[in-house]
Design a protein around this motif. Structure first.
Motif, PDB file in Angstrom:
ATOM      1  N   PRO A 141       0.818  -1.227   0.000  1.00  0.00           N
ATOM      2  CA  PRO A 141       0.000   0.000   0.000  1.00  0.00           C
ATOM      3  C   PRO A 141       0.849   1.273   0.000  1.00  0.00           C
ATOM      4  CG  PRO A 141      -0.258  -1.266   2.061  1.00  0.00           C
ATOM      5  CD  PRO A 141       0.485  -2.128   1.106  1.00  0.00           C
ATOM      6  N   LEU A 142       2.018   1.244   0.622  1.00  0.00           N
ATOM      7  CA  LEU A 142       2.849   2.465   0.646  1.00  0.00           C
ATOM      8  C   LEU A 142       3.416   2.771  -0.742  1.00  0.00           C
ATOM      9  CD1 LEU A 142       4.765   2.121   4.043  1.00  0.00           C
ATOM     10  CD2 LEU A 142       2.810   3.599   3.504  1.00  0.00           C
ATOM     11  N   THR A 143       3.612   1.730  -1.556  1.00  0.00           N
ATOM     12  CA  THR A 143       4.046   1.970  -2.937  1.00  0.00           C
ATOM     13  C   THR A 143       2.945   2.718  -3.681  1.00  0.00           C
ATOM     14  OG1 THR A 143       5.339  -0.061  -2.889  1.00  0.00           O
ATOM     15  CG2 THR A 143       4.872   0.847  -5.053  1.00  0.00           C
ATOM     16  N   ASP A 144       1.690   2.274  -3.504  1.00  0.00           N
ATOM     17  CA  ASP A 144       0.568   2.931  -4.187  1.00  0.00           C
ATOM     18  C   ASP A 144       0.425   4.383  -3.731  1.00  0.00           C
ATOM     19  OD1 ASP A 144       0.158   0.523  -5.375  1.00  0.00           O
ATOM     20  OD2 ASP A 144      -1.452  -0.098  -4.006  1.00  0.00           O
ATOM     21  N   ILE A 145       0.463   4.576  -2.414  1.00  0.00           N
ATOM     22  CA  ILE A 145       0.309   5.938  -1.872  1.00  0.00           C
ATOM     23  C   ILE A 145       1.452   6.832  -2.372  1.00  0.00           C
ATOM     24  CG2 ILE A 145       0.430   7.298   0.280  1.00  0.00           C
ATOM     25  CD1 ILE A 145      -0.986   4.852   1.664  1.00  0.00           C
ATOM     26  N   GLY A 146       2.667   6.298  -2.311  1.00  0.00           N
ATOM     27  CA  GLY A 146       3.835   7.075  -2.740  1.00  0.00           C
ATOM     28  C   GLY A 146       3.753   7.419  -4.211  1.00  0.00           C
ATOM     29  N   ASN A 147       3.317   6.447  -5.004  1.00  0.00           N
ATOM     30  CA  ASN A 147       3.239   6.652  -6.445  1.00  0.00           C
ATOM     31  C   ASN A 147       2.204   7.713  -6.796  1.00  0.00           C
ATOM     32  OD1 ASN A 147       4.448   5.861  -8.795  1.00  0.00           O
ATOM     33  ND2 ASN A 147       2.857   4.377  -9.277  1.00  0.00           N
ATOM     34  N   GLU A 148       1.034   7.628  -6.119  1.00  0.00           N
ATOM     35  CA  GLU A 148      -0.015   8.637  -6.366  1.00  0.00           C
ATOM     36  C   GLU A 148       0.502  10.031  -6.014  1.00  0.00           C
ATOM     37  OE1 GLU A 148      -3.514   7.390  -4.187  1.00  0.00           O
ATOM     38  OE2 GLU A 148      -3.493   5.506  -5.357  1.00  0.00           O
ATOM     39  N   ARG A 149       1.193  10.108  -4.873  1.00  0.00           N
ATOM     40  CA  ARG A 149       1.709  11.433  -4.447  1.00  0.00           C
ATOM     41  C   ARG A 149       2.729  11.963  -5.448  1.00  0.00           C
ATOM     42  NH1 ARG A 149       3.868  11.293   1.373  1.00  0.00           N
ATOM     43  NH2 ARG A 149       1.681  10.791   1.760  1.00  0.00           N
ATOM     44  N   PHE A 150       3.642  11.124  -5.901  1.00  0.00           N
ATOM     45  CA  PHE A 150       4.649  11.576  -6.884  1.00  0.00           C
ATOM     46  C   PHE A 150       3.967  12.057  -8.164  1.00  0.00           C
ATOM     47  CE2 PHE A 150       8.212   8.643  -5.074  1.00  0.00           C
ATOM     48  CZ  PHE A 150       8.567   9.630  -4.159  1.00  0.00           C
ATOM     49  N   ASN A 151       2.942  11.295  -8.609  1.00  0.00           N
ATOM     50  CA  ASN A 151       2.255  11.682  -9.849  1.00  0.00           C
ATOM     51  C   ASN A 151       1.551  13.027  -9.678  1.00  0.00           C
ATOM     52  OD1 ASN A 151       3.090   9.491 -11.306  1.00  0.00           O
ATOM     53  ND2 ASN A 151       1.330   8.230 -10.757  1.00  0.00           N
ATOM     54  N   ARG A 152       0.872  13.170  -8.511  1.00  0.00           N
ATOM     55  CA  ARG A 152       0.158  14.427  -8.231  1.00  0.00           C
ATOM     56  C   ARG A 152       1.136  15.599  -8.190  1.00  0.00           C
ATOM     57  NH1 ARG A 152      -2.412  12.376  -3.962  1.00  0.00           N
ATOM     58  NH2 ARG A 152      -1.051  13.495  -2.499  1.00  0.00           N
ATOM     59  N   ASP A 153       2.239  15.432  -7.483  1.00  0.00           N
ATOM     60  CA  ASP A 153       3.221  16.510  -7.346  1.00  0.00           C
ATOM     61  C   ASP A 153       3.845  16.856  -8.700  1.00  0.00           C
ATOM     62  OD1 ASP A 153       2.632  16.574  -4.695  1.00  0.00           O
ATOM     63  OD2 ASP A 153       4.473  15.579  -4.014  1.00  0.00           O
ATOM     64  N   TRP A 154       4.046  15.804  -9.503  1.00  0.00           N
ATOM     65  CA  TRP A 154       4.631  16.038 -10.835  1.00  0.00           C
ATOM     66  C   TRP A 154       3.684  16.882 -11.690  1.00  0.00           C
ATOM     67  CZ3 TRP A 154       9.152  15.697 -13.209  1.00  0.00           C
ATOM     68  CH2 TRP A 154       9.189  15.745 -14.607  1.00  0.00           C
ATOM     69  N   GLU A 155       2.388  16.516 -11.625  1.00  0.00           N
ATOM     70  CA  GLU A 155       1.416  17.279 -12.424  1.00  0.00           C
ATOM     71  C   GLU A 155       1.340  18.727 -11.958  1.00  0.00           C
ATOM     72  OE1 GLU A 155      -2.206  15.000 -12.403  1.00  0.00           O
ATOM     73  OE2 GLU A 155      -1.103  13.364 -13.386  1.00  0.00           O
TER      74      GLU A 155
END
Ligand code: E4P
Length: 233
Positions: A207-221
């Motif tokens: 689950p931390l991979t999913d949360i981390g990935n979503e956050r990175f994608n959001r921050d990138w956008e």
């Protein structure tokens, strides 16, 4: 199949325990698949003649593909084993851990055919598999657990016994039910682990991979949007 991997020695090899071609193709695409094990129950689900099914699998996978012989009689198992080997060079003939199966297995090994001794539930049985020079021995961890015994304990005992004796037969941890089985098999020094597609799929998840990935994608956008806003100003 990971071409860089040595098939017969080294680190834990990951096998799929399936005859389902779509799942095999997915695992090949992931680049983590070292081989396939099948059994009569898995083959029965696919609606293809057995030889055709094994050919389809060997067309997709260059690593070992275990195909099981089915007969109460050693002579017939030997005949089936030779026949299965004409399908492709990477077919490994699976023989059951019975008196007839071991008799047939010894003759197949004598003829230069790699075998996988299946339905192994004790270290004594694993010793017989190594004695006839099997390429793989398959202890069924999950089924041992199912009857309230210790599947991982069995695996550990076989790995330790093989190391003590210097047996070259590879220990293929089978009947795995969840990622912890795979991790423990690696920790104990098993040579290979075969698992259903659902278990291989779960190896990816945290689950931390999913949360981390979503956050990175959001921050990138947000970062890209801010840059394009600055460029327009
Ligand atoms: C191994 O080669 C067997 O096909 C397999 O692991 C059996 O597993 P099951 O107990 O999930 O049927």
């Amino acid at each position: 199949m990971r071409e860089s991997r040595d098939l017969y020695g080294g680190t834990l090899k990951l096998f799929l325990d399936t005859a389902h071609l779509a799942d095999i193709e997915t695992a090949v695409r992931w680049g983590i698949l070292d081989g396939i094990t099948t059994n009569p129950s898995l083959a029965a689900k696919e609606g293809l003649a057995f030889r055709d099914l094994i050919r389809e699998i060997t067309d997709r996978v260059s690593g070992p593909v275990s195909a099981e012989v089915v007969s109460p009689d050693a002579d017939e198992m030997v005949r089936q084993g030779h026949d299965l080997r004409t399908i492709a060079d990477n077919v490994v003939v699976k023989v059951p851990m019975t008196r007839e199966g071991i008799t047939a297995g010894a003759r197949l090994v004598e003829a230069g055919i790699p075998i996988n001794v299946t339905l192994v539930f004790s270290t004594a049985q694993a010793i017989l598999a190594a004695t006839i020079g099997a390429t793989f021995v398959s202890p069924f961890l999950g089924r041992v657990d199912d009857i309230g015994n210790d599947g991982l304990g069995l695996l550990s005992d076989i790995v330790g016994t093989y190391a003590a004796q210097g047996y070259e037969t590879e220990v293929l941890a089978a009947s795995l039910r969840h990622p912890v089985h795979v991790v423990e098999a690696a920790r104990m020094g098993a040579d290979a682990a075969t698992m259903p597609f659902a278990v291989m799929d779960k190896l990816f998840d945290h689950p931390l991979t999913d949360i981390g990935n979503e956050r990175f994608n959001r921050d990138w956008e947000a970062y890209q949007a801010a840059l394009s806003g600055r460029a327009k100003a």
